[in-house]
Design a protein around this motif. Sequence first.
Motif, short mmCIF file in Angstrom:
data_model
loop_
_atom_site.label_atom_id
_atom_site.label_comp_id
_atom_site.label_asym_id
_atom_site.label_seq_id
_atom_site.Cartn_x
_atom_site.Cartn_y
_atom_site.Cartn_z
N PHE A 144 -16.69 -32.03 31.05
CA PHE A 144 -15.46 -31.80 30.27
C PHE A 144 -15.75 -30.78 29.16
O PHE A 144 -16.83 -30.79 28.56
CB PHE A 144 -14.95 -33.11 29.67
N THR A 145 -14.78 -29.92 28.90
CA THR A 145 -14.95 -28.91 27.86
C THR A 145 -14.32 -29.32 26.54
O THR A 145 -14.50 -28.64 25.53
CB THR A 145 -14.37 -27.56 28.31
N LEU A 146 -13.56 -30.41 26.52
CA LEU A 146 -12.99 -30.92 25.28
C LEU A 146 -14.12 -31.19 24.29
O LEU A 146 -15.13 -31.79 24.63
CB LEU A 146 -12.22 -32.21 25.55
N ALA B 71 -6.74 -28.28 27.83
CA ALA B 71 -5.95 -27.66 28.91
C ALA B 71 -6.81 -27.35 30.13
O ALA B 71 -6.37 -27.51 31.27
CB ALA B 71 -5.27 -26.39 28.39
N PHE B 72 -8.05 -26.90 29.90
CA PHE B 72 -8.92 -26.56 31.02
C PHE B 72 -9.34 -27.82 31.78
O PHE B 72 -9.37 -27.82 33.01
CB PHE B 72 -10.14 -25.80 30.53
N ASP B 73 -9.67 -28.87 31.07
CA ASP B 73 -10.02 -30.13 31.73
C ASP B 73 -8.89 -30.62 32.62
O ASP B 73 -9.10 -31.02 33.77
CB ASP B 73 -10.33 -31.22 30.69
N GLN C 114 -3.79 -20.90 28.56
CA GLN C 114 -2.43 -20.49 28.19
C GLN C 114 -2.19 -19.01 28.41
O GLN C 114 -1.14 -18.61 28.93
CB GLN C 114 -2.17 -20.84 26.72
N VAL C 115 -3.16 -18.16 28.03
CA VAL C 115 -2.94 -16.72 28.19
C VAL C 115 -2.96 -16.34 29.67
O VAL C 115 -2.22 -15.45 30.11
CB VAL C 115 -3.96 -15.91 27.37
N LEU C 116 -3.76 -17.02 30.46
CA LEU C 116 -3.78 -16.76 31.91
C LEU C 116 -2.48 -17.18 32.56
O LEU C 116 -1.99 -16.52 33.49
CB LEU C 116 -4.94 -17.50 32.55
N LEU C 117 -1.92 -18.27 32.10
CA LEU C 117 -0.70 -18.79 32.70
C LEU C 117 0.52 -17.95 32.33
O LEU C 117 1.40 -17.71 33.14
CB LEU C 117 -0.49 -20.24 32.29
N LYS C 118 0.52 -17.46 31.10
CA LYS C 118 1.71 -16.76 30.60
C LYS C 118 1.68 -15.26 30.86
O LYS C 118 2.72 -14.63 31.07
CB LYS C 118 1.87 -17.01 29.10
N TYR C 119 0.50 -14.65 30.82
CA TYR C 119 0.37 -13.20 30.95
C TYR C 119 -0.52 -12.85 32.16
O TYR C 119 -1.48 -13.57 32.44
CB TYR C 119 -0.25 -12.58 29.69
N ASP C 120 -0.21 -11.74 32.81
CA ASP C 120 -1.03 -11.32 33.96
C ASP C 120 -2.08 -10.27 33.60
O ASP C 120 -2.75 -9.74 34.47
CB ASP C 120 -0.14 -10.81 35.09
N TYR C 121 -2.26 -9.98 32.32
CA TYR C 121 -3.11 -8.87 31.90
C TYR C 121 -4.55 -8.98 32.39
O TYR C 121 -5.16 -7.99 32.78
CB TYR C 121 -3.10 -8.73 30.38
N MET D 168 1.50 -29.89 33.00
CA MET D 168 0.24 -30.61 32.89
C MET D 168 -0.48 -30.28 31.59
O MET D 168 -0.92 -31.16 30.86
CB MET D 168 -0.65 -30.26 34.10
N ILE D 169 -0.63 -28.99 31.27
CA ILE D 169 -1.42 -28.62 30.10
C ILE D 169 -0.66 -28.87 28.80
O ILE D 169 -1.28 -28.89 27.73
CB ILE D 169 -1.92 -27.17 30.17
N SER D 170 0.65 -29.08 28.87
CA SER D 170 1.38 -29.41 27.65
C SER D 170 1.00 -30.79 27.13
O SER D 170 1.30 -31.15 26.00
CB SER D 170 2.89 -29.32 27.88
N PHE D 171 0.33 -31.58 27.97
CA PHE D 171 -0.11 -32.91 27.58
C PHE D 171 -1.57 -32.93 27.12
O PHE D 171 -2.20 -33.97 27.09
CB PHE D 171 0.05 -33.89 28.75
N ARG D 172 -2.09 -31.77 26.79
CA ARG D 172 -3.49 -31.69 26.35
C ARG D 172 -3.68 -32.38 25.01
O ARG D 172 -2.74 -32.58 24.25
CB ARG D 172 -3.92 -30.23 26.25
N ASP D 173 -4.94 -32.70 24.72
CA ASP D 173 -5.26 -33.35 23.46
C ASP D 173 -5.14 -32.38 22.29
O ASP D 173 -5.31 -31.16 22.44
CB ASP D 173 -6.70 -33.89 23.49
#
Length: 456
Positions: A268-270, A240-242, A418-425, A220-225
């Motif tokens: 919207f945050t865009l 991505a957040f929207d 992106q950082v939340l999705l990829k990393y659990d830190y 889904m987020i790979s289709f962000r603006d």
Amino acid sequence: MRARVPGLVVGLMLSTALVACTTTVPGEPISQGRVIKEETTPGGVDPAGIVENTDGGEIDRLAATVVEDLKVYWGGVFPEVFDKEFTDLKGGYYSVDTADAESPKPPCTDSADEVEGNAFYCPTADVIAWDRAALLPVLKDRFGEAGVMLVLAHEVGHAVQNRTGAGLAERRAEPDRFPTILIEAMADCYAGGFIRWVVDGNAERLQMRPDQLDAALAAMISFRDPVGTEASDRGAHGDAFDRASAFLDGYESGARLCSEMTVDNRTFTLSGFIDAGDQARGGNIRFEEIVESITALLDPFFAEVAGESWRTPQLREIQDEPSCTRPQGPVAFCPDGSAIEVDVSAELPGIHAEIGDYATGTLVAGRYALASLAAAGEPLSGPDAQRSAVCLTGAFTASLFEREQRFLSPGDMDEAVQVLLKYDYVARDVDGGAVESGFERVSLFRQGFAEGAREC
């Protein structure tokens, strides 16, 4: 992120003919895994008689299987939400081989080339078409079959809109009421409702494990603006957040909520760049600047959250893994409350370079969140601490939108997701335990962003 003064889909496009939603951005594969139930639908549904111009191959069998379960889903949900029966697409479903120069053109296009790397819904012909050569296989390789399911569910969401008062005619008549970004959010939301139905085991032909949701959300987020797109742009679809927020709304609340989205109840945050300097930097500041800039904002926010018991932790830059606690990642909160250690040697600068400056900001905010829990006498380990850390990070991020002076730059919300999705830190407690699901981490961040620190 904008610098502080010291001391202070798929590129997506909308036309009058079609809604194309799937040009992807580069990225690493996240997950593989079958979504077709082999026990009920071995090899998938035969696309003959369902998909026009099909080659009968694996990709179109997957697409046809998704389409058939989407029909069942909307056949049940549509009457509940809209009080009328769902009708299948008059123009049907069309597969395009863009690798073949002689491939027949689908409806609403002048040539098959126009579909390359894309999928679209055309309201004038009531048809959905996809590129079986350069889109669906790419999605399958990067995100598993869940990526294909997500895209087709989104496009059928557009068909639902065309049947329920948010179609082409309404958008032409009232463009301010139905901007593209709202139309896309509704379709993302409808896709989330369908995915939840599959995850819950209601589909006859499809299945999805909860651990495949990270892949669906990544698709889904790979289709962000592109960074810097204005929310008011004619072709805007959301950052991505929207997009993640809309998908989560459908996943958590169902199609009725999606149908009730309006420009008045949706934020919207865009956003676009507000000055040439920020645009020249791509919305990012240097790694050497971000820690000082973000901590100057974090301290007053979490002091207010924690109250009189708040103690500002000392920020220590180190050249090795943090040593005051068990592994929390490249930023760590010391359990005695004395300090937050930031490893500036390799990994954190690498994440900053890979994703962007607010990825760094998000990781630091997660450790300030633990500091606020410590100040409040809350547990610092276990599921509650892990979830609160992410939620409070979302609440802090929302506070940056509420200030008169703008601190977040275009792309910052992309970087947080992106950082939340990829990393659990961000979700790690002081013992190194974490919320394992990227999908859940994004959901918790969104909860804090939308509802505030008190709900964390």
